[in-house]
Design a protein around this motif. Sequence first.
Motif, PDB file in Angstrom:
ATOM      1  N   HIS A 228       0.824  -1.206   0.000  1.00  0.00           N
ATOM      2  CA  HIS A 228       0.000   0.000   0.000  1.00  0.00           C
ATOM      3  C   HIS A 228       0.859   1.257   0.000  1.00  0.00           C
ATOM      4  CE1 HIS A 228      -3.255   2.768   0.928  1.00  0.00           C
ATOM      5  NE2 HIS A 228      -2.553   3.207   1.967  1.00  0.00           N
ATOM      6  N   GLN A 229       1.904   1.283   0.823  1.00  0.00           N
ATOM      7  CA  GLN A 229       2.763   2.461   0.888  1.00  0.00           C
ATOM      8  C   GLN A 229       3.450   2.746  -0.444  1.00  0.00           C
ATOM      9  OE1 GLN A 229       5.313   1.350   4.124  1.00  0.00           O
ATOM     10  NE2 GLN A 229       3.842   1.937   5.716  1.00  0.00           N
ATOM     11  N   GLN A 230       3.885   1.706  -1.111  1.00  0.00           N
ATOM     12  CA  GLN A 230       4.543   1.900  -2.404  1.00  0.00           C
ATOM     13  C   GLN A 230       3.531   2.227  -3.503  1.00  0.00           C
ATOM     14  OE1 GLN A 230       7.854   2.069  -2.785  1.00  0.00           O
ATOM     15  NE2 GLN A 230       7.973   1.797  -0.558  1.00  0.00           N
ATOM     16  N   ARG A 231       2.319   1.705  -3.361  1.00  0.00           N
ATOM     17  CA  ARG A 231       1.282   2.024  -4.350  1.00  0.00           C
ATOM     18  C   ARG A 231       0.901   3.490  -4.275  1.00  0.00           C
ATOM     19  NH1 ARG A 231      -2.261  -1.317  -2.711  1.00  0.00           N
ATOM     20  NH2 ARG A 231      -1.458  -3.116  -3.859  1.00  0.00           N
ATOM     21  N   VAL A 232       0.919   4.051  -3.055  1.00  0.00           N
ATOM     22  CA  VAL A 232       0.638   5.478  -2.900  1.00  0.00           C
ATOM     23  C   VAL A 232       1.694   6.313  -3.620  1.00  0.00           C
ATOM     24  CG1 VAL A 232       0.506   7.353  -1.214  1.00  0.00           C
ATOM     25  CG2 VAL A 232      -0.624   5.179  -0.735  1.00  0.00           C
ATOM     26  N   LEU A 233       2.935   5.806  -3.648  1.00  0.00           N
ATOM     27  CA  LEU A 233       4.022   6.509  -4.340  1.00  0.00           C
ATOM     28  C   LEU A 233       4.058   6.195  -5.833  1.00  0.00           C
ATOM     29  CD1 LEU A 233       6.844   5.955  -1.678  1.00  0.00           C
ATOM     30  CD2 LEU A 233       5.474   8.023  -2.053  1.00  0.00           C
ATOM     31  N   GLY A 234       3.082   5.445  -6.313  1.00  0.00           N
ATOM     32  CA  GLY A 234       3.013   5.126  -7.731  1.00  0.00           C
ATOM     33  C   GLY A 234       3.924   3.983  -8.155  1.00  0.00           C
ATOM     34  N   ARG A 235       4.266   3.114  -7.228  1.00  0.00           N
ATOM     35  CA  ARG A 235       5.160   2.003  -7.534  1.00  0.00           C
ATOM     36  C   ARG A 235       4.440   0.674  -7.342  1.00  0.00           C
ATOM     37  NH1 ARG A 235       9.731   4.319  -3.441  1.00  0.00           N
ATOM     38  NH2 ARG A 235      10.160   6.297  -4.501  1.00  0.00           N
ATOM     39  N   LYS A 236       4.797  -0.266  -8.187  1.00  0.00           N
ATOM     40  CA  LYS A 236       4.235  -1.614  -8.116  1.00  0.00           C
ATOM     41  C   LYS A 236       5.381  -2.616  -8.134  1.00  0.00           C
ATOM     42  CE  LYS A 236       0.962  -4.807 -10.281  1.00  0.00           C
ATOM     43  NZ  LYS A 236       0.032  -5.020 -11.411  1.00  0.00           N
ATOM     44  N   PHE A 237       5.318  -3.560  -7.194  1.00  0.00           N
ATOM     45  CA  PHE A 237       6.375  -4.556  -7.112  1.00  0.00           C
ATOM     46  C   PHE A 237       6.134  -5.683  -8.104  1.00  0.00           C
ATOM     47  CE2 PHE A 237       6.845  -2.967  -2.628  1.00  0.00           C
ATOM     48  CZ  PHE A 237       8.100  -2.425  -2.822  1.00  0.00           C
ATOM     49  N   GLY A 238       7.227  -6.103  -8.748  1.00  0.00           N
ATOM     50  CA  GLY A 238       7.172  -7.283  -9.605  1.00  0.00           C
ATOM     51  C   GLY A 238       7.930  -8.452  -9.017  1.00  0.00           C
ATOM     52  N   MET A 239       8.832  -8.161  -8.070  1.00  0.00           N
ATOM     53  CA  MET A 239       9.637  -9.214  -7.463  1.00  0.00           C
ATOM     54  C   MET A 239      10.132  -8.753  -6.099  1.00  0.00           C
ATOM     55  SD  MET A 239      12.939 -11.294  -9.053  1.00  0.00           S
ATOM     56  CE  MET A 239      13.985  -9.844  -9.189  1.00  0.00           C
ATOM     57  N   VAL A 240      10.251  -9.707  -5.186  1.00  0.00           N
ATOM     58  CA  VAL A 240      10.844  -9.467  -3.869  1.00  0.00           C
ATOM     59  C   VAL A 240      11.960 -10.475  -3.682  1.00  0.00           C
ATOM     60  CG1 VAL A 240       9.074 -10.907  -2.782  1.00  0.00           C
ATOM     61  CG2 VAL A 240      10.460  -9.379  -1.381  1.00  0.00           C
ATOM     62  N   ILE A 241      13.129 -10.000  -3.265  1.00  0.00           N
ATOM     63  CA  ILE A 241      14.280 -10.867  -3.012  1.00  0.00           C
ATOM     64  C   ILE A 241      14.520 -10.907  -1.511  1.00  0.00           C
ATOM     65  CG2 ILE A 241      16.730 -11.266  -3.439  1.00  0.00           C
ATOM     66  CD1 ILE A 241      16.474  -9.896  -6.075  1.00  0.00           C
ATOM     67  N   ASP A 242      14.391 -12.088  -0.959  1.00  0.00           N
ATOM     68  CA  ASP A 242      14.506 -12.312   0.485  1.00  0.00           C
ATOM     69  C   ASP A 242      15.903 -12.853   0.782  1.00  0.00           C
ATOM     70  OD1 ASP A 242      14.300 -13.030   3.112  1.00  0.00           O
ATOM     71  OD2 ASP A 242      12.705 -14.509   2.828  1.00  0.00           O
ATOM     72  N   LEU A 243      16.679 -12.101   1.574  1.00  0.00           N
ATOM     73  CA  LEU A 243      18.052 -12.478   1.908  1.00  0.00           C
ATOM     74  C   LEU A 243      18.191 -13.028   3.323  1.00  0.00           C
ATOM     75  CD1 LEU A 243      19.895  -9.349   0.410  1.00  0.00           C
ATOM     76  CD2 LEU A 243      19.462 -11.543  -0.708  1.00  0.00           C
ATOM     77  N   THR A 244      17.095 -13.191   4.042  1.00  0.00           N
ATOM     78  CA  THR A 244      17.173 -13.679   5.414  1.00  0.00           C
ATOM     79  C   THR A 244      17.555 -15.161   5.441  1.00  0.00           C
ATOM     80  OG1 THR A 244      14.811 -14.192   5.455  1.00  0.00           O
ATOM     81  CG2 THR A 244      15.487 -12.011   6.212  1.00  0.00           C
ATOM     82  N   ASN A 245      18.057 -15.584   6.577  1.00  0.00           N
ATOM     83  CA  ASN A 245      18.499 -16.965   6.735  1.00  0.00           C
ATOM     84  C   ASN A 245      17.420 -17.830   7.390  1.00  0.00           C
ATOM     85  OD1 ASN A 245      20.406 -19.032   6.493  1.00  0.00           O
ATOM     86  ND2 ASN A 245      21.116 -18.753   8.590  1.00  0.00           N
ATOM     87  N   THR A 246      16.165 -17.469   7.186  1.00  0.00           N
ATOM     88  CA  THR A 246      15.058 -18.212   7.760  1.00  0.00           C
ATOM     89  C   THR A 246      13.816 -17.969   6.907  1.00  0.00           C
ATOM     90  OG1 THR A 246      13.727 -18.544   9.763  1.00  0.00           O
ATOM     91  CG2 THR A 246      14.397 -16.292   9.267  1.00  0.00           C
ATOM     92  N   SER A 247      12.769 -18.743   7.172  1.00  0.00           N
ATOM     93  CA  SER A 247      11.503 -18.571   6.467  1.00  0.00           C
ATOM     94  C   SER A 247      10.351 -18.340   7.444  1.00  0.00           C
ATOM     95  CB  SER A 247      11.208 -19.810   5.615  1.00  0.00           C
ATOM     96  OG  SER A 247      11.163 -20.977   6.427  1.00  0.00           O
ATOM     97  N   ARG A 248      10.661 -17.877   8.641  1.00  0.00           N
ATOM     98  CA  ARG A 248       9.644 -17.762   9.696  1.00  0.00           C
ATOM     99  C   ARG A 248       8.962 -16.403   9.734  1.00  0.00           C
ATOM    100  NH1 ARG A 248      11.064 -15.246  14.606  1.00  0.00           N
ATOM    101  NH2 ARG A 248      13.154 -14.342  14.647  1.00  0.00           N
ATOM    102  N   TYR A 249       9.406 -15.438   8.947  1.00  0.00           N
ATOM    103  CA  TYR A 249       8.915 -14.078   9.097  1.00  0.00           C
ATOM    104  C   TYR A 249       7.557 -13.854   8.420  1.00  0.00           C
ATOM    105  CZ  TYR A 249      13.462 -12.784  11.004  1.00  0.00           C
ATOM    106  OH  TYR A 249      14.579 -12.693  11.791  1.00  0.00           O
TER     107      TYR A 249
END
Length: 329
Positions: free
Chosen positions: A129-150
Amino acid sequence: MQKQMMYILTIIFRHVASVKQIKAILLELHPVLPTRDEAFGGDKTTLEREERIQRIKRQCPDDRPAPMRDEIFQTKKQKPISKLPPGWLDCPAFGWKIGCIIPSNVPLGETFNNCVLPGKRCSFRQVLHQQRVLGRKFGMVIDLTNTSRYYSLSDWRKAGTRHVKIQCRGHDSVLDNVFVNLFVYEVSQFLARQKHVQKYILVHCTHGHNRTGFMIVHYLLRTLPISVTQVLKKISDARPPGIYKPDYIDALYAFYHEKKPEMVVYPPTPKWKRSSELNLNGDMPDDDDDGGPPAPLPVCVSARELSPLILLALYSRVKCLVIPSLLKV
């Protein structure tokens, strides 16, 4: 006598499979086996009392109602509350865009709502929502964390955003070049597939500074004619204070064979990262590991799979840095 009986029965059932054989052995051992009174360890009165109790149980069954499904569910072991990443509450949610990349801390799923006030929450819906207000749309997210619990991956998939997991261990180690190559490859492929509508890439580790900044610096250095000092300044302006781990900064200068300025200043550890809880050595605990096991190395991308955009970027990098140095000689 009871121990002797149990030992004999154990030997019988371990080595004999036939019921007839068991009966024959019991008949042979009849003098050795205890009587009924000896087996129960009591006299006739004790036996009668036991029989009377069993008869009452059969005649008067337990008429208590069976527990309902909700009651059974409540008696089960409750799932432990998710542990909040140290320093996450006061860490800025995201930084300014760097080309098509937006650095960010990790968005937390609904399982963390119990330990985060509504005004401090930062879920994937809020980020979108915050990025949509700025006129941006995500096409990909890159997750660099060492876990999958978030958070749950299904949240991003439902939003039509591709999720790429590059599991990086951040504690006491600089990211391996295999992870860096995979990051540069994924970003380059994403940009090459874009046609008309520009979409953005959300890159995050736990707090969105060291691992995130390290990856973005590598990508910019491999695609733009820019120095390590310049790109570090670019990262610190977009996501203050930028990369603040000295070993990460030293590794960048060493990898690109660039002389580190004598007056280089390592950014101090942000206030939100400083913890009041010290470990046994009296040092601040480093939480960049995300509580996960060591990250496995990803499968290397073959040369045939490399995008022409990466090859062009490497050529431009060599052309801008190597050729001028040769001309000076």
